[in-house]
Design an enzyme around this catalytic site. Structure first.
Site, short mmCIF file in Angstrom:
data_model
loop_
_atom_site.label_atom_id
_atom_site.label_comp_id
_atom_site.label_asym_id
_atom_site.label_seq_id
_atom_site.Cartn_x
_atom_site.Cartn_y
_atom_site.Cartn_z
CE LYS A 45 -26.62 49.92 23.35
NZ LYS A 45 -27.28 49.55 22.09
N GLY A 68 -26.29 55.65 3.27
CA GLY A 68 -25.37 54.78 4.01
C GLY A 68 -25.40 53.37 3.46
N GLY A 116 -23.50 50.80 4.25
CA GLY A 116 -22.66 49.97 5.11
C GLY A 116 -23.23 48.57 5.17
CE LYS A 117 -21.60 46.05 10.59
NZ LYS A 117 -20.82 47.30 10.74
CB VAL A 118 -27.95 47.89 7.84
CG1 VAL A 118 -29.46 47.75 7.67
CG2 VAL A 118 -27.54 47.39 9.21
N GLY A 119 -27.15 48.83 4.97
CA GLY A 119 -27.55 49.47 3.71
C GLY A 119 -27.33 48.56 2.51
N1 LIG Z 1 -25.86 46.43 12.23
C1 LIG Z 1 -26.98 46.23 12.90
O1 LIG Z 1 -27.39 45.09 13.16
C2 LIG Z 1 -27.82 47.40 13.33
C3 LIG Z 1 -28.96 47.15 14.14
C4 LIG Z 1 -29.77 48.22 14.52
C5 LIG Z 1 -29.42 49.51 14.11
N2 LIG Z 1 -28.30 49.72 13.34
C6 LIG Z 1 -27.99 51.09 12.94
O2 LIG Z 1 -28.03 51.18 11.52
C7 LIG Z 1 -27.04 52.11 11.06
C8 LIG Z 1 -26.12 51.42 10.07
O3 LIG Z 1 -25.50 50.31 10.71
P1 LIG Z 1 -24.36 49.46 9.97
O4 LIG Z 1 -24.14 48.27 10.82
O5 LIG Z 1 -24.73 49.29 8.54
O6 LIG Z 1 -23.14 50.43 10.11
P2 LIG Z 1 -21.89 50.59 9.11
O7 LIG Z 1 -20.87 51.34 9.88
O8 LIG Z 1 -21.54 49.27 8.51
O9 LIG Z 1 -22.47 51.49 7.92
C9 LIG Z 1 -22.71 52.85 8.00
C10 LIG Z 1 -22.42 53.44 6.63
O10 LIG Z 1 -22.82 54.81 6.63
C11 LIG Z 1 -21.84 55.57 5.96
N3 LIG Z 1 -21.94 56.97 6.38
C12 LIG Z 1 -21.47 57.54 7.51
N4 LIG Z 1 -21.78 58.85 7.52
C13 LIG Z 1 -22.47 59.11 6.39
C14 LIG Z 1 -23.08 60.26 5.85
N5 LIG Z 1 -23.01 61.43 6.47
N6 LIG Z 1 -23.69 60.17 4.65
C15 LIG Z 1 -23.76 58.97 4.00
N7 LIG Z 1 -23.20 57.84 4.47
C16 LIG Z 1 -22.57 57.90 5.65
C17 LIG Z 1 -20.53 54.89 6.32
O11 LIG Z 1 -19.50 55.23 5.40
C18 LIG Z 1 -20.93 53.42 6.27
O12 LIG Z 1 -20.75 52.87 4.97
C19 LIG Z 1 -26.36 52.65 12.33
O13 LIG Z 1 -27.02 53.81 12.74
C20 LIG Z 1 -26.61 51.54 13.34
O14 LIG Z 1 -26.59 52.04 14.66
C21 LIG Z 1 -27.52 48.69 12.94
#
Ligand SMILES: NC(=O)c1ccc[n+]([C@@H]2O[C@H](COP(=O)([O-])OP(=O)(O)OC[C@H]3O[C@@H](n4cnc5c(N)ncnc54)[C@H](O)[C@@H]3O)[C@@H](O)[C@H]2O)c1
Length: 360
Positions: free
Chosen positions: A83, A183, A185-188
């Site tokens: 990393k 959450g 976001g992208k993954v959710g």
């Molecule tokens: N994107 C990937 O490929 C990937 C891979 C492995 C792990 N992750 C992990 O998964 C998680 C989500 O990733 P992502 O890419 O969807 O990120 P993202 O930033 O697109 O989504 C995160 C979401 O969480 C919301 N959020 C933040 N704080 C919050 C809270 N206290 N309560 C409720 N919602 C809240 C944000 O508003 C946002 O919509 C992160 O922890 C990331 O490190 C992502």
């Protein structure tokens, strides 16, 4: 936080290599941590973050690179763990020159470390870095990259959740189960789609009103609650933390009503010992770094020339890996997080050892 580990230390071997990189004109200050190349070149993203101190940046890169070795090992990849961190505020100092200077340092490691996106770095940044180094993944589709890794991250989380459901209820189907997604976001969002398709009842929350609007528009059947605390206390079967780290802590675990935890967020356990608290409460925790490996599987596939179907097949195997870990945990009488670590260490030792066989 030190880098070297005493030769008497019975624990993991410590980091192979830690490289400090500086380019004063562009303002680049980066640290690349290579924990292990036992299984192949180290792969892990670059975090661009305004750390309070150099010590904090070093501590983070050591921690994150070790985590990647375990994640890549259990993802079945022929890749080690590494990393990098760039110390600074990306909004203030990120520039073409800084990113390209960083790319040259990555290139100087001659393939011992492949980089990718992380907090503060994006697909477009990887395209810039790629102008100086071949050892970069997470590039845009136009540049031969895998694009947005959240697609297979969500698919892998869904597979891990199905394996956990099978372990607890005897069937991997989530039909009729109430799943809390913290959450959107992208993954959710992708995960919500898979859950709805499978017939689950989704309850969700997000701090961003745009995310809630997305849910109302695209999945009107999803029930929305005020915040993560309300979700934890809700009558749910599965809890999927998909926002920030530390979701499982001394406050949330005693309040949690779900039988299963499986989500995308990194570092869900707030501190060591939480995995035991979960086990004592009869809550099955599918380790975060096992179920969220779909993203690294997606970007790692770029090294072979990206093929979505092949990468999806690999991410689908997260079901089997999660199942194996949960069975091992039962057999060895340890929490799944401990079983996962043991399995990763076993693969690094057993497969990494093969390099001792001399090839003519
Ligand atoms: N994107 C990937 O490929 C990937 C891979 C492995 C792990 N992750 C992990 O998964 C998680 C989500 O990733 P992502 O890419 O969807 O990120 P993202 O930033 O697109 O989504 C995160 C979401 O969480 C919301 N959020 C933040 N704080 C919050 C809270 N206290 N309560 C409720 N919602 C809240 C944000 O508003 C946002 O919509 C992160 O922890 C990331 O490190 C992502």
């Amino acid at each position: 936080m030190g880098v070297f580990v005493s030769t008497d230390d019975p624990g993991p071997a410590g980091h192979e290599q830690v490289v400090f990189c500086q380019d004063r004109r562009s303002g680049l200050k980066a640290i690349i941590g290579i924990y292990s190349t036992a299984l192949g070149p180290a792969l892990g993203g670059t975090r661009f973050y305004p750390y309070a101190s150099e010590e904090a940046a070093l501590a983070d890169v050591l921690d994150l690179s070790r985590g990647m070795a375990y994640k890549n090992a259990l993802a079945g990849l022929d890749l080690g763990g590494g990393k990098a961190v760039i110390w600074g505020d990306p909004d203030q100092v990120k520039s073409e020159a800084l990113l390209r200077a960083y790319g040259r340092f990555v290139q100087s490691l001659a393939g011992r470390y492949y980089t990718a996106c992380d907090v503060g770095t994006y697909v477009a940044d990887m395209d810039v870095i790629a102008r100086e180094t071949r050892y970069v993944t997470g590039r845009s589709v136009e540049h031969g990259g895998a694009g947005d890794s959240s697609v297979l991250t969500a698919w892998g989380v869904f597979q891990g959740m199905r394996a956990a459901a099978e372990h607890v209820w005897g069937s991997p189907s989530l039909r009729g189960r109430r799943v809390g997604v913290a959450g959107l976001g992208k993954v959710g969002r992708h995960l919500t789609g898979h859950l709805v398709d499978d017939g689950a009842e989704v309850v969700a929350t997000d701090v961003d009103p745009r995310a809630l609007e997305w849910a109302r528009t695209n999945h009107p059947g999803v029930a929305l609650v005020a915040d993560a605390a309300a979700l934890v206390a809700a009558d749910i079967d599965v809890y999927a933390p998909c926002a920030l780290g530390g979701a499982l802590n001394d406050e949330t675990v005693p309040a949690l009503r779900a039988r299963v935890v499986a989500g995308a967020a990194n570092n869900q356990l707030a501190h060591p010992g939480i995995e035991k608290l979960l086990a004592d409460r009869g809550i099955l925790y599918a380790p975060d770094y096992v179920v969220n490996a779909g993203g690294v599987i997606q970007v790692a596939d770029e090294i072979e020339g990206f093929n979505f179907d092949r990468a999806k097949l690999r991410a689908t195997r997260i079901f089997d890996t999660t199942r194996q870990i949960l069975r091992l945990a039962d057999d060895e009488g340890v929490p799944p997080a401990v079983a996962a670590d043991r399995l990763a260490e076993r693969r690094m030792a057993d497969v990494g050892r093969l390099r001792a066989i001399h090839l003519g």
